[in-house]
Design an enzyme around this catalytic site. Structure first.
Site, PDB file in Angstrom:
ATOM      1  N   CYS A 271      13.101   0.820   2.070  1.00 23.56           N
ATOM      2  CA  CYS A 271      14.092  -0.126   1.535  1.00 23.56           C
ATOM      3  C   CYS A 271      14.187  -1.419   2.344  1.00 23.56           C
ATOM      4  O   CYS A 271      13.781  -2.478   1.874  1.00 23.56           O
ATOM      5  CB  CYS A 271      15.464   0.547   1.484  1.00 23.56           C
ATOM      6  SG  CYS A 271      15.519   1.907   0.313  1.00 23.56           S
TER       7      CYS A 271
HETATM    8  N1  LIG Z   1      14.136   6.337  -0.063  1.00 21.86           N
HETATM    9  C1  LIG Z   1      15.318   5.757  -0.003  1.00 21.86           C
HETATM   10  O1  LIG Z   1      16.061   5.923   0.961  1.00 21.86           O
HETATM   11  C2  LIG Z   1      15.811   4.866  -1.127  1.00 21.86           C
HETATM   12  C3  LIG Z   1      17.171   4.527  -1.165  1.00 21.86           C
HETATM   13  C4  LIG Z   1      17.640   3.728  -2.186  1.00 21.86           C
HETATM   14  C5  LIG Z   1      16.751   3.229  -3.146  1.00 21.86           C
HETATM   15  N2  LIG Z   1      15.428   3.552  -3.078  1.00 21.86           N
HETATM   16  C6  LIG Z   1      14.560   3.030  -4.137  1.00 21.86           C
HETATM   17  O2  LIG Z   1      14.307   4.084  -5.056  1.00 21.86           O
HETATM   18  C7  LIG Z   1      12.977   3.973  -5.568  1.00 21.86           C
HETATM   19  C8  LIG Z   1      12.221   5.274  -5.312  1.00 21.86           C
HETATM   20  O3  LIG Z   1      12.106   5.449  -3.907  1.00 21.86           O
HETATM   21  P1  LIG Z   1      11.767   6.851  -3.250  1.00 21.86           P
HETATM   22  O4  LIG Z   1      12.010   6.711  -1.806  1.00 21.86           O
HETATM   23  O5  LIG Z   1      12.423   7.964  -4.008  1.00 21.86           O
HETATM   24  O6  LIG Z   1      10.193   6.926  -3.534  1.00 21.86           O
HETATM   25  P2  LIG Z   1       9.255   8.205  -3.388  1.00 21.86           P
HETATM   26  O7  LIG Z   1       7.887   7.685  -3.137  1.00 21.86           O
HETATM   27  O8  LIG Z   1       9.858   9.186  -2.446  1.00 21.86           O
HETATM   28  O9  LIG Z   1       9.308   8.880  -4.832  1.00 21.86           O
HETATM   29  C9  LIG Z   1       8.796   8.281  -5.968  1.00 21.86           C
HETATM   30  C10 LIG Z   1       8.130   9.360  -6.824  1.00 21.86           C
HETATM   31  O10 LIG Z   1       7.703   8.747  -8.039  1.00 21.86           O
HETATM   32  C11 LIG Z   1       6.454   9.330  -8.420  1.00 21.86           C
HETATM   33  N3  LIG Z   1       5.824   8.398  -9.339  1.00 21.86           N
HETATM   34  C12 LIG Z   1       5.204   7.220  -9.070  1.00 21.86           C
HETATM   35  N4  LIG Z   1       4.850   6.616 -10.233  1.00 21.86           N
HETATM   36  C13 LIG Z   1       5.257   7.423 -11.233  1.00 21.86           C
HETATM   37  C14 LIG Z   1       5.168   7.352 -12.646  1.00 21.86           C
HETATM   38  N5  LIG Z   1       4.638   6.289 -13.265  1.00 21.86           N
HETATM   39  N6  LIG Z   1       5.664   8.367 -13.353  1.00 21.86           N
HETATM   40  C15 LIG Z   1       6.213   9.442 -12.751  1.00 21.86           C
HETATM   41  N7  LIG Z   1       6.335   9.567 -11.429  1.00 21.86           N
HETATM   42  C16 LIG Z   1       5.860   8.560 -10.674  1.00 21.86           C
HETATM   43  C17 LIG Z   1       5.750   9.546  -7.108  1.00 21.86           C
HETATM   44  O11 LIG Z   1       4.754  10.544  -7.231  1.00 21.86           O
HETATM   45  C18 LIG Z   1       6.908   9.989  -6.191  1.00 21.86           C
HETATM   46  O12 LIG Z   1       7.072  11.398  -6.196  1.00 21.86           O
HETATM   47  C19 LIG Z   1      12.369   2.745  -4.896  1.00 21.86           C
HETATM   48  O13 LIG Z   1      12.564   1.632  -5.727  1.00 21.86           O
HETATM   49  C20 LIG Z   1      13.197   2.591  -3.638  1.00 21.86           C
HETATM   50  O14 LIG Z   1      13.228   1.259  -3.193  1.00 21.86           O
HETATM   51  C21 LIG Z   1      14.953   4.383  -2.105  1.00 21.86           C
END
Ligand SMILES: NC(=O)c1ccc[n+]([C@@H]2O[C@H](COP(=O)([O-])OP(=O)(O)OC[C@H]3O[C@@H](n4cnc5c(N)ncnc54)[C@H](O)[C@@H]3O)[C@@H](O)[C@H]2O)c1
Length: 460
Positions: A271
């Site tokens: 993030c």
């Molecule tokens: N990690 C955090 O602390 C956090 C906090 C707030 C917001 N976010 C935001 O949330 C979003 C997700 O982050 P995250 O940390 O969960 O990511 P992550 O990489 O942990 O998880 C994302 C998942 O999406 C899957 N994926 C990718 N493309 C896909 C598709 N087209 N169809 C289906 N699945 C797909 C991946 O395999 C993965 O399992 C990002 O935009 C991030 O900025 C993250």
């Protein structure tokens, strides 16, 4: 709309979550716990297989919750997007990284939207949760879904609701972290509010998707800028011979108008190092330069070099060089008590030290192996005998499991980037703490205006 409302009210709706990572899996578990049937979709077959076996790969999601949800039929993990045909709501939680040129990479959002379009049907709510630049929801998602001939706000509903989860936070989780919701139309906001209110304690509506997108970017830019400011303050304190932590803690006694931020070896995670660049990129297209974002990125980005300089200075005291010295990194995850190494400053610190010829090892109770360049490192034991074998240990992540007293007792040299040694009052000669003012060389006590800066840092 009424049929969807009734399904949300009586919990008979089927909710799909696309992307089951740090954000999507906790969300899916919370929606299932509220009584909805949840379809979890991810491209990663390993994750889907683990979930179907009742296993969790996210520390904050207890295995039992996954196993129970699978067993009672409330959670169906799959790689098959055709399951969206049965979904009443779809939450998009896919990654939003930066490209090699450090521009937004929204390809994951676009490919998820293409899949949703294939199965879009009247009475469906689509919510984007991934962090992105203002305008993504109404400029990209709505036109793509509108290609079906269905109308947003009457046939189907679209909202943006930024995820605010803080992995490893023992007090705040998906349920008790207030949620912002902005719809494309008032009807979209209303229906999204109804959905989230079923499993989140407080939901706050805003007037548009763009506003909701901007809220998330304000939150993360606020952190990035304040961390950059306090990192710079740490460098100033080193020059001035003042302990930055004492300064911050004293300032934090002011009951209004001050929020405490602490210095460290740099930014990490999916993030804070990334999201502000989404905002800066969007503004660049409008001929506006986001200067605070650029400056914070510059200062935060040079912190790994600051750490490498601290190591060189510490070894120098014992007439050693980085080349050939055995250096152990304590903590490679980007923050305490989590396993996430994405964008972790440890990777940069290790790369810099390795380029200078250090013999590197690391310990992290949450990260058994770490791939860096072409090398795979294995977490080694951090027992006193092992620490004593090293010329230097660097505390990069202050995991609760670390017994700092034992570490300092055994170590020859400790570089502390997290104020972990605050309660250690002996062995001052073997500890170098970021921002503690103990990097001031004795010669700089002279009134020599041409004195060399103790920490000469270079950006990356
Ligand atoms: N990690 C955090 O602390 C956090 C906090 C707030 C917001 N976010 C935001 O949330 C979003 C997700 O982050 P995250 O940390 O969960 O990511 P992550 O990489 O942990 O998880 C994302 C998942 O999406 C899957 N994926 C990718 N493309 C896909 C598709 N087209 N169809 C289906 N699945 C797909 C991946 O395999 C993965 O399992 C990002 O935009 C991030 O900025 C993250």
């Amino acid at each position: 709309m009424n049929a969807l409302k009734t399904k949300l009210e009586n919990r008979s709706a089927t909710a799909a979550v696309i992307g089951l990572g740090y954000v999507g899996l906790p969300l899916a578990m919370e929606v299932a716990a509220a009584g909805f049937h949840v379809i979890g979709i991810d491209l990663d077959r390993n994750k889907i297989n683990m979930l179907n076996q009742g296993k969790s790969y996210i520390l904050d999601v207890p295995e039992k919750n996954v196993a129970d949800a699978i067993q009672n039929g409330k959670f169906t993990p799959t790689c098959d997007f055709s399951a969206l045909a049965r979904a009443d709501t779809v939450s998009i939680c896919v990654p939003t990284p930066l490209s090699k040129s450090r521009d937004p990479d929204i390809s994951f959002i676009l490919s998820a939207t293409e899949e949703i379009r294939k199965y879009l049907h009247p009475g469906q709510l689509i919510v984007l949760e991934s962090t992105t630049y203002p305008g993504t929801t109404d400029e990209l998602i709505v036109p793509e879904l509108g290609n079906t001939g269905l109308n947003v706000g009457t046939d189907f509903f679209v909202a943006f609701s930024p995820e605010r989860i803080d992995p490893g936070n023992p007090s705040f989780n998906t349920r008790n972290t207030p949620k912002i919701v902005g719809g494309i139309t008032p009807a979209c906001t209303d229906i999204a509010l109804l959905f989230y209110s079923a499993f989140i304690e407080r939901v706050i509506p805003v007037s548009s998707t763009k506003c909701a997108e901007m809220v998330k970017l304000l939150e993360n830019t606020f952190r990035s800028v304040n961390i950059g400011m306090v990192n710079e303050l740490a460098l100033m304190c080193d020059l001035l011979g003042v302990d930055v932590y004492e300064v911050i803690d004293a300032a934090a006694t002011k009951p209004f108008g001050f929020s405490a931020f602490y210095p460290g070896p740099g930014l990490g995670g999916h993030c804070i190092p990334i999201d502000p660049h989404y905002l800066a990129w969007k503004l660049k297209a409008l001929n506006f330069q986001a200067r605070f974002i650029g400056l914070a990125a510059e200062i935060n980005g040079m912190m790994p070099s600051v750490v490498a300089t601290m190591v060189a200075d510490g070894l120098n005291r014992a007439s050693k060089s980085i080349r050939g010295s055995k250096i152990m990194i304590l903590g490679v995850a980007y923050k305490k008590n989590v396993s996430d190494c994405r964008e972790s400053p440890a990777l940069d610190v290790m790369r810099l030290l390795s380029e200078k010829g250090a013999v590197l090892s690391y310990n992290d109770p949450f990260v058994p192996t770490l791939r860096l360049g072409g090398t795979t490192f294995k977490s080694i034991d951090a027992a006193p005998a092992e620490i004593a074998r090293h010329d230097c240990v660097i505390i990069l992540t202050d995991h609760s499991a670390y017994d700092i007293r034992k570490i300092v007792d055994a170590a020859k040299l400790v570089i502390d980037t997290r104020n972990s040694t605050k309660d250690i009052h002996d062995y001052k000669d073997r500890i170098i703490k970021l921002g503690a003012g103990n990097n001031v060389p004795s010669s700089s006590q002279h009134d020599d205006e041409h004195e060399t800066m103790p920490l000469r840092v270079t950006g990356r």
